[in-house]
Scaffold this motif. Structure first.
Motif, PDB file in Angstrom:
ATOM      1  N   LYS A 278       0.808  -1.291  -0.074  1.00  0.00           N
ATOM      2  CA  LYS A 278      -0.077   0.037  -0.032  1.00  0.00           C
ATOM      3  C   LYS A 278       0.969   1.377   0.144  1.00  0.00           C
ATOM      4  O   LYS A 278       0.619   2.107  -0.704  1.00  0.00           O
ATOM      5  CB  LYS A 278      -0.952   0.116   1.162  1.00  0.00           C
ATOM      6  CG  LYS A 278      -2.243  -1.053   1.042  1.00  0.00           C
ATOM      7  CD  LYS A 278      -2.866  -1.002   2.334  1.00  0.00           C
ATOM      8  CE  LYS A 278      -4.136  -2.223   1.970  1.00  0.00           C
ATOM      9  NZ  LYS A 278      -4.971  -2.066   3.178  1.00  0.00           N
TER      10      LYS A 278
ATOM     11  N   GLN B  75       1.943   1.569  -3.444  1.00  0.00           N
ATOM     12  CA  GLN B  75       1.106   2.238  -4.345  1.00  0.00           C
ATOM     13  C   GLN B  75       0.689   3.942  -3.971  1.00  0.00           C
ATOM     14  O   GLN B  75       0.677   4.541  -5.102  1.00  0.00           O
ATOM     15  CB  GLN B  75      -0.456   1.514  -4.085  1.00  0.00           C
ATOM     16  CG  GLN B  75      -1.436   2.012  -4.801  1.00  0.00           C
ATOM     17  CD  GLN B  75      -2.873   1.406  -4.258  1.00  0.00           C
ATOM     18  OE1 GLN B  75      -3.082   1.539  -3.011  1.00  0.00           O
ATOM     19  NE2 GLN B  75      -3.753   1.162  -5.264  1.00  0.00           N
ATOM     20  N   ARG B  76       0.642   4.201  -3.020  1.00  0.00           N
ATOM     21  CA  ARG B  76       0.508   5.590  -2.555  1.00  0.00           C
ATOM     22  C   ARG B  76       1.551   6.276  -3.133  1.00  0.00           C
ATOM     23  O   ARG B  76       1.613   7.492  -3.357  1.00  0.00           O
ATOM     24  CB  ARG B  76       0.463   5.698  -1.073  1.00  0.00           C
ATOM     25  CG  ARG B  76      -0.771   5.148  -0.324  1.00  0.00           C
ATOM     26  CD  ARG B  76      -0.910   5.825   1.148  1.00  0.00           C
ATOM     27  NE  ARG B  76      -0.089   5.210   1.969  1.00  0.00           N
ATOM     28  CZ  ARG B  76       0.071   4.234   2.595  1.00  0.00           C
ATOM     29  NH1 ARG B  76      -1.190   3.491   2.677  1.00  0.00           N
ATOM     30  NH2 ARG B  76       1.002   3.530   3.127  1.00  0.00           N
TER      31      ARG B  76
ATOM     32  N   TRP C  74       0.981   6.980  -6.739  1.00  0.00           N
ATOM     33  CA  TRP C  74       0.277   7.947  -6.888  1.00  0.00           C
ATOM     34  C   TRP C  74       0.500   9.394  -6.579  1.00  0.00           C
ATOM     35  O   TRP C  74       0.229  10.348  -7.442  1.00  0.00           O
ATOM     36  CB  TRP C  74      -1.111   7.726  -5.724  1.00  0.00           C
ATOM     37  CG  TRP C  74      -1.907   6.578  -6.233  1.00  0.00           C
ATOM     38  CD1 TRP C  74      -2.001   5.872  -7.316  1.00  0.00           C
ATOM     39  CD2 TRP C  74      -3.101   5.985  -5.408  1.00  0.00           C
ATOM     40  NE1 TRP C  74      -2.848   4.825  -7.343  1.00  0.00           N
ATOM     41  CE2 TRP C  74      -3.658   4.806  -6.169  1.00  0.00           C
ATOM     42  CE3 TRP C  74      -3.474   6.238  -4.004  1.00  0.00           C
ATOM     43  CZ2 TRP C  74      -4.741   4.038  -5.631  1.00  0.00           C
ATOM     44  CZ3 TRP C  74      -4.596   5.422  -3.619  1.00  0.00           C
ATOM     45  CH2 TRP C  74      -5.035   4.388  -4.416  1.00  0.00           C
TER      46      TRP C  74
END
Length: 110
Positions: free
Chosen positions: A60, A63-64, A67
């Motif tokens: 996660k 992923q962040r 982004w």
């Protein structure tokens, strides 16, 4: 779409996400109308010592970080974890134990 298998301690850190974002940036910026999606695939642990499944927290965070760098990323839902069955890993595990694959007896290991 780009798919990346994340492995604990190999390529699952935020600095790796930065490198991936830098790799992807020209594709997004220089190809008109392109929409790049990075599919993050947590590696399935198949009981060997070299590569391990990353923690969901690390995935996660990866992923962040993508982004944050303007790259859309999706975490693929894992399947077959309890049987080491995803992505052909069940067949790999069976071959290691010396079992033959159905219809492919020539693939068994000595």
């Amino acid at each position: 779409m780009m798919e990346v298998a994340l492995m604990a301690g190999v390529n699952d850190q935020e600095e790796h996400a930065d490198h991936l974002a830098n790799f992807c940036r020209p594709l997004v910026d220089q190809v008109p109308g392109s929409k790049l999606v990075v599919n993050l695939i947590p590696f399935n642990d198949i009981g060997q010592d070299l590569y391990k499944k990353p923690s969901m927290e690390a995935v996660k965070a990866f992923q962040r970080r993508l982004w944050f760098n303007g790259i859309y990323a999706h975490i693929r839902t894992t399947r077959g974890d309890d049987e080491s069955a995803a992505c052909g890993q069940l067949a790999t595990k069976k071959r290691r134990k010396g079992a033959t694959l159905t219809g492919a007896s020539s693939l068994s290991t000595p």
